[in-house]
Structures are given as C-alpha cells and as structure tokens.
Design a protein around this motif. Sequence first.
Motif, short mmCIF file in Angstrom:
data_model
loop_
_atom_site.label_atom_id
_atom_site.label_comp_id
_atom_site.label_asym_id
_atom_site.label_seq_id
_atom_site.Cartn_x
_atom_site.Cartn_y
_atom_site.Cartn_z
N LEU A 96 -10.86 0.43 12.64
CA LEU A 96 -9.95 1.54 12.86
C LEU A 96 -8.94 1.62 11.73
N PRO A 97 -8.46 2.83 11.42
CA PRO A 97 -7.40 2.93 10.42
C PRO A 97 -6.20 2.09 10.85
N ASN A 98 -5.56 1.48 9.91
CA ASN A 98 -4.38 0.63 10.17
C ASN A 98 -4.71 -0.61 10.98
N SER A 99 -5.97 -1.07 10.93
CA SER A 99 -6.33 -2.30 11.62
C SER A 99 -5.54 -3.45 11.02
N PRO A 100 -4.94 -4.30 11.86
CA PRO A 100 -4.18 -5.44 11.32
C PRO A 100 -5.06 -6.38 10.49
N ALA A 101 -6.38 -6.34 10.69
CA ALA A 101 -7.29 -7.22 9.94
C ALA A 101 -7.70 -6.61 8.60
#
Length: 178
Positions: A96-101
Amino acid sequence: MYREEFLPSNFCGTPEYMAPEIIKGIKYNHSVDYWALGVVIYEMCVGTSPFNGTDEDELLWNVCNTDVHYPKFLSEQVKNLIVLLLKKNPQERLGLPNSPAGEIVQQQWFHGIQWDLVEKCRCKPPFIPQLAHDADVSYFDQYFTKEIPCITPCEKMINENDQILFQGFNYTNHRMTE
C-alpha cells in the motif's frame, strides 16, 4: 479510484488466495493482490499453502484467524517479505502507498534486482530450461504429467445474453451470438 464508495466487497476468488477482508465481506482494495502474492511466494518457497483446512469453511476460518507457520529453512529475507505481505490488517500490509515497510522492490529479498531492466524485459533469467521440443514437460512433476486430462462439463448451456458479457475476450462462443 480508491474512494470508499467504489471499493468492491464481493466474495470472489480462489479460497487459498483470498485475503481476510474478502472472506469477511469487508470493502477491499488492491492490497488483496499483495496478500495473494504473499501466498504464492510462500507456496513457491515451502511447497504448501500457508493456510489449510479439512474443508473450505475451515480453510477460510484459518485464513482469518490463525498465524502462519514459517519453517526454519526459510531465509530471513523471504520470511520478512512474506510476513509483511500476509498481514491480516490490510492497512499494515506491504504494497500500500505509505506502507511503513517501504516499497516492495526495496525489500531485502529483492536486493540486486535491477528493476529498470526488468521493466524493459532486458534481464537474463537465472535459469533457462533446455527443452527438447515445444511440448516438453520434463521440468514438471510426473505426478501432474501422468494425470489423464479431462474437461469439466458445464451444467447448463450459456445463453446468448451471457455470451455478450464476454465480447472482446480472446475466446467467445461465436455460435451463440450469430
């Protein structure tokens, strides 16, 4: 088009690859595809599905409620990738966009891949099968190649109106629309 009112919530797909939000009937987005990617990578590395059950109901319950078992032989790199792809909460799932990973292509398992060359189809594959002829199946498990092929019959004939739904696809039954 990721507005809430446009997100699907229908129950469809192959049970082994369905993300929990599809099973629960919750509206979902493209993160379900990243879940399925996690299942495929797990199957390729381990040889079995990360979720199983004695019937479809148990399988679907396990997808939503059980943790995945990771064999010790998996490298930390691929295990970390699969863990991020099989997050039950889609907001935490890799992809997903802006995934913390971060981005999928930035994951350690993909280290060394030149994505710009992949996109241009200019990468040399690490393995090229040596085929004896066009129908050579020597790289497939004999368990599957020894099976007798059979076609599953349709329970009922598809009517003309149903054929219209398939116009533009590679195959349509033209006899039904003539």
